[in-house]
Design a protein around this motif. Structure first.
Motif, PDB file in Angstrom:
ATOM      1  N   ALA A   1       0.835  -1.208   0.000  1.00 41.59           N
ATOM      2  CA  ALA A   1       0.000   0.000   0.000  1.00 41.59           C
ATOM      3  C   ALA A   1       0.866   1.253   0.000  1.00 41.59           C
ATOM      4  CB  ALA A   1      -0.929  -0.008   1.214  1.00 41.59           C
ATOM      5  N   ALA A   2       1.979   1.226   0.720  1.00 46.29           N
ATOM      6  CA  ALA A   2       2.879   2.382   0.737  1.00 46.29           C
ATOM      7  C   ALA A   2       3.503   2.603  -0.630  1.00 46.29           C
ATOM      8  CB  ALA A   2       3.964   2.185   1.787  1.00 46.29           C
ATOM      9  N   ARG A   3       3.738   1.531  -1.369  1.00 41.32           N
ATOM     10  CA  ARG A   3       4.292   1.669  -2.718  1.00 41.32           C
ATOM     11  C   ARG A   3       3.272   2.299  -3.670  1.00 41.32           C
ATOM     12  NH1 ARG A   3       7.935  -0.789  -0.129  1.00 41.32           N
ATOM     13  NH2 ARG A   3       9.765  -1.795  -0.882  1.00 41.32           N
ATOM     14  N   TRP A   4       2.019   1.943  -3.507  1.00 43.83           N
ATOM     15  CA  TRP A   4       0.976   2.577  -4.322  1.00 43.83           C
ATOM     16  C   TRP A   4       0.866   4.055  -3.978  1.00 43.83           C
ATOM     17  CZ3 TRP A   4      -1.126   0.647  -8.557  1.00 43.83           C
ATOM     18  CH2 TRP A   4      -1.058  -0.725  -8.763  1.00 43.83           C
ATOM     19  N   ALA A   5       0.961   4.379  -2.701  1.00 47.36           N
ATOM     20  CA  ALA A   5       0.918   5.788  -2.290  1.00 47.36           C
ATOM     21  C   ALA A   5       2.122   6.549  -2.840  1.00 47.36           C
ATOM     22  CB  ALA A   5       0.889   5.886  -0.762  1.00 47.36           C
ATOM     23  N   LEU A   6       3.287   5.915  -2.825  1.00 42.89           N
ATOM     24  CA  LEU A   6       4.486   6.551  -3.378  1.00 42.89           C
ATOM     25  C   LEU A   6       4.336   6.792  -4.875  1.00 42.89           C
ATOM     26  CD1 LEU A   6       7.368   7.594  -2.991  1.00 42.89           C
ATOM     27  CD2 LEU A   6       8.167   5.236  -3.323  1.00 42.89           C
ATOM     28  N   ALA A   7       3.793   5.821  -5.583  1.00 49.94           N
ATOM     29  CA  ALA A   7       3.570   5.999  -7.028  1.00 49.94           C
ATOM     30  C   ALA A   7       2.623   7.171  -7.285  1.00 49.94           C
ATOM     31  CB  ALA A   7       3.015   4.708  -7.641  1.00 49.94           C
ATOM     32  N   TRP A   8       1.555   7.258  -6.502  1.00 43.14           N
ATOM     33  CA  TRP A   8       0.602   8.367  -6.656  1.00 43.14           C
ATOM     34  C   TRP A   8       1.293   9.691  -6.357  1.00 43.14           C
ATOM     35  CZ3 TRP A   8      -1.516  12.503  -4.274  1.00 43.14           C
ATOM     36  CH2 TRP A   8      -2.703  13.008  -4.807  1.00 43.14           C
ATOM     37  N   ALA A   9       2.096   9.722  -5.290  1.00 42.18           N
ATOM     38  CA  ALA A   9       2.783  10.953  -4.882  1.00 42.18           C
ATOM     39  C   ALA A   9       3.800  11.401  -5.928  1.00 42.18           C
ATOM     40  CB  ALA A   9       3.455  10.757  -3.529  1.00 42.18           C
ATOM     41  N   ILE A  10       4.510  10.459  -6.535  1.00 43.32           N
ATOM     42  CA  ILE A  10       5.468  10.818  -7.589  1.00 43.32           C
ATOM     43  C   ILE A  10       4.738  11.480  -8.752  1.00 43.32           C
ATOM     44  CG2 ILE A  10       7.019   9.885  -9.351  1.00 43.32           C
ATOM     45  CD1 ILE A  10       7.865   7.769  -7.259  1.00 43.32           C
TER      46      ILE A  10
END
Length: 160
Positions: free
Chosen positions: A10-19
């Motif tokens: 889930a943190a990786r999905w959030a990071l992708a969205w944030a990028i």
């Protein structure tokens, strides 16, 4: 823009969205990893505690770099990225770092009831206490149609 990063998918999905959002809005990105390791109020007084703190801060940078590798093949060169490592309660530190006008991005994983009782949700804490905009990115379900996820990085991304 501040994004909470840990080892969860889930943190990786959030990071992708944030990028993507940082690129779109031309904002710097602050990637924060908070270790839940127990801390002493005066770590300098205890050499062993001080060594543990230094080790956890170095580990924080490693966790963030691995997340960037999985999501984007490394830290993107087209946006400014700052890595911050803290120790303690993740919700408290993320809310503390997010100031007025910031955007706080977090992932929401699929956890069971027992897990939520024993370890409270960081994203819900931040949503209740942050005085800024909070974006909670939910981890999507893996594809059920048997289609392969594209690329090795994509397979690691789904199966982390």
């Amino acid at each position: 823009m501040i994004v909470g990063v840990d080892e969860s998918p889930a943190a990786r999905w959030a990071l992708a969205w944030a990028i993507g959002a940082a690129r779109l809005r031309r904002l710097p990105l602050v990637a924060v990893h908070v270790s839940r390791a127990p801390i002493h109020p005066f770590p300098e007084a205890l050499p062993l505690q001080h060594a543990a703190r230094v080790g956890e801060e170095a580990r924080s940078e490693q966790v963030v770099n691995e997340a960037f590798d999985d999501v984007a093949g490394g830290i993107p060169g087209d946006i400014t990225v700052v890595v911050v490592g803290r120790m303690g309660d993740p919700g408290y530190h993320l809310v503390d770092l997010a100031g007025d006008g910031d955007l706080l991005v977090l992932g929401r994983s699929r956890r069971g009831l027992l897990s939520r009782i024993l370890l409270p949700s960081t994203s819900m804490y931040c949503a209740r206490h942050a005085e800024t905009t909070v974006v909670i990115v939910r981890q999507p379900a893996p594809p059920d149609d048997g289609s392969p996820v594209l690329g090795e990085r994509g397979r690691r991304f789904w199966n982390s």
